[in-house]
Design a protein around this motif. Sequence first.
Motif, PDB file in Angstrom:
ATOM      1  N   THR A  40      31.009 -15.186   6.393  1.00 37.37           N
ATOM      2  CA  THR A  40      30.825 -14.023   6.059  1.00 37.37           C
ATOM      3  C   THR A  40      30.931 -13.599   4.504  1.00 37.37           C
ATOM      4  OG1 THR A  40      31.708 -13.511   8.047  1.00 37.37           O
ATOM      5  CG2 THR A  40      31.849 -11.591   6.709  1.00 37.37           C
ATOM      6  N   TYR A  41      31.850 -14.295   3.917  1.00 35.92           N
ATOM      7  CA  TYR A  41      32.070 -13.739   2.402  1.00 35.92           C
ATOM      8  C   TYR A  41      31.006 -14.336   1.385  1.00 35.92           C
ATOM      9  CZ  TYR A  41      34.479 -12.486  -1.978  1.00 35.92           C
ATOM     10  OH  TYR A  41      34.984 -12.222  -2.860  1.00 35.92           O
ATOM     11  N   SER A  42      30.369 -15.475   1.987  1.00 33.83           N
ATOM     12  CA  SER A  42      29.367 -15.774   0.980  1.00 33.83           C
ATOM     13  C   SER A  42      28.001 -14.822   1.009  1.00 33.83           C
ATOM     14  CB  SER A  42      28.740 -17.190   1.648  1.00 33.83           C
ATOM     15  OG  SER A  42      28.125 -17.276   3.031  1.00 33.83           O
ATOM     16  N   TYR A  43      27.928 -13.974   2.121  1.00 34.50           N
ATOM     17  CA  TYR A  43      26.792 -12.953   2.031  1.00 34.50           C
ATOM     18  C   TYR A  43      27.357 -11.796   1.222  1.00 34.50           C
ATOM     19  CZ  TYR A  43      24.064 -15.792   5.169  1.00 34.50           C
ATOM     20  OH  TYR A  43      23.105 -16.641   5.840  1.00 34.50           O
ATOM     21  N   LEU A  50      25.995  -7.394  -7.133  1.00 34.84           N
ATOM     22  CA  LEU A  50      24.988  -6.720  -7.553  1.00 34.84           C
ATOM     23  C   LEU A  50      25.288  -5.123  -7.426  1.00 34.84           C
ATOM     24  CD1 LEU A  50      22.176  -7.720  -8.844  1.00 34.84           C
ATOM     25  CD2 LEU A  50      21.062  -7.323  -6.293  1.00 34.84           C
ATOM     26  N   SER A  51      25.982  -4.809  -6.644  1.00 35.40           N
ATOM     27  CA  SER A  51      26.258  -3.504  -6.187  1.00 35.40           C
ATOM     28  C   SER A  51      27.019  -2.910  -7.360  1.00 35.40           C
ATOM     29  CB  SER A  51      26.740  -3.229  -5.025  1.00 35.40           C
ATOM     30  OG  SER A  51      25.998  -3.407  -3.845  1.00 35.40           O
ATOM     31  N   THR A 273      21.164  -8.355 -16.967  1.00 39.49           N
ATOM     32  CA  THR A 273      20.835  -7.813 -15.783  1.00 39.49           C
ATOM     33  C   THR A 273      19.840  -9.060 -15.011  1.00 39.49           C
ATOM     34  OG1 THR A 273      20.528  -5.746 -16.464  1.00 39.49           O
ATOM     35  CG2 THR A 273      19.325  -5.920 -14.592  1.00 39.49           C
ATOM     36  N   GLY A 274      19.117  -9.702 -15.903  1.00 40.36           N
ATOM     37  CA  GLY A 274      18.268 -10.755 -15.089  1.00 40.36           C
ATOM     38  C   GLY A 274      19.144 -11.840 -14.753  1.00 40.36           C
ATOM     39  N   ALA A 275      20.443 -12.053 -15.549  1.00 46.29           N
ATOM     40  CA  ALA A 275      21.311 -13.138 -14.973  1.00 46.29           C
ATOM     41  C   ALA A 275      21.835 -12.727 -13.474  1.00 46.29           C
ATOM     42  CB  ALA A 275      22.410 -13.488 -15.996  1.00 46.29           C
ATOM     43  N   GLY A 278      19.019 -12.968 -10.844  1.00 44.47           N
ATOM     44  CA  GLY A 278      18.760 -14.313 -10.758  1.00 44.47           C
ATOM     45  C   GLY A 278      19.940 -15.207  -9.959  1.00 44.47           C
ATOM     46  N   PHE A 279      21.146 -14.796 -10.128  1.00 46.79           N
ATOM     47  CA  PHE A 279      21.937 -15.629  -9.481  1.00 46.79           C
ATOM     48  C   PHE A 279      22.088 -15.112  -7.821  1.00 46.79           C
ATOM     49  CE2 PHE A 279      26.461 -15.057  -7.306  1.00 46.79           C
ATOM     50  CZ  PHE A 279      26.745 -16.415  -7.475  1.00 46.79           C
ATOM     51  N   VAL A 280      21.780 -13.975  -7.612  1.00 53.50           N
ATOM     52  CA  VAL A 280      21.848 -13.605  -6.190  1.00 53.50           C
ATOM     53  C   VAL A 280      20.480 -14.104  -5.520  1.00 53.50           C
ATOM     54  CG1 VAL A 280      21.446 -11.381  -4.621  1.00 53.50           C
ATOM     55  CG2 VAL A 280      22.827 -11.322  -6.588  1.00 53.50           C
TER      56      VAL A 280
END
Length: 307
Positions: A40-43, A50-51, A273-275, A278-280
């Motif tokens: 659950t936490y991984s999602y 990002l939010s 922002t791109g980082a 890109g991570f997500v």
Amino acid sequence: MASPPPSPLTTNSAASAPPDTSNKPAAPPVNILPTQLATTYSYIHPAALLSAFAARFPALVNDPVSEMAQQLPFLALAHVAYVMICLPAAGTDSATTTAAATPTSPSTPTAAATSSASSATTTTTGSTTNGNVILRPGRVGRRRTKDSSSSSSSTASAIRGRVVASLLSLTLTTLLATPVLSILLILFGAPFTTHHAQTVLCAAHMAILSSLALVYVHGVDGNVWKEVWGAKRPGDVVWGGALGTCVGAWLGAVPVPLDWDRPWQAYPITLLTGAYVGFVLGSVLGRSVLFGKRVRFEEGEDVKKVD
């Protein structure tokens, strides 16, 4: 003319030749721990990052240095919690970590077998009303009660080990990954004589996003880090997030030199922002469609393939 039969020495040497392990990775792809909390936490973690970044984006545009400095401790805390909850630490197996973190309940087969054996023994030997059992005729002994302190101590030890591993990973990330990424940003075109605070803070954010989980999972294994620097790691949630962070920051540098005269084009807003984006994306793709796959560089050709 019939060809001569193969020599036994040749046949035996061919059969005893070791298998080719040149394409085998130094460490297998990393899975999320098989617990409901970890899944659950991984999602939740990438979506929350990002939010929060989107909510604080106007403040980042107004004052990049102050905003990056204020958000850095929260990012470190959130990512430390992420690796502790969702990922196996270096030198441990996910199944072992899960078993150590989950105390044995009476519903498990081992506990059930122990309980049934204990009840059978009690029934056979007989019991008294004051809690004593007859071990043999003429001798009375006290029933042994199973203590749950061992399971609780193993759980506390597992949690303590995760905390220590995550803090050590954060320390190595801060001391090693941040300077390396700062130098790489300058080599890729960041200002060398100005914007020092922006470069270091951007590198610190990128280091936590990309390197903290790698250090936590793989430790200081030299073979794994050779694959990391050579972009030869098989896809998983850790390597996908790290690669996505770097590629996203690289693509985020594209709008900086354009003459749009927008305040969000200032360095290093688009890189950061791109980082994050890109991570997500890298984390999601690494644990799904790209899991276990890696880029293979063919010798003698300028060709890259994804296995």
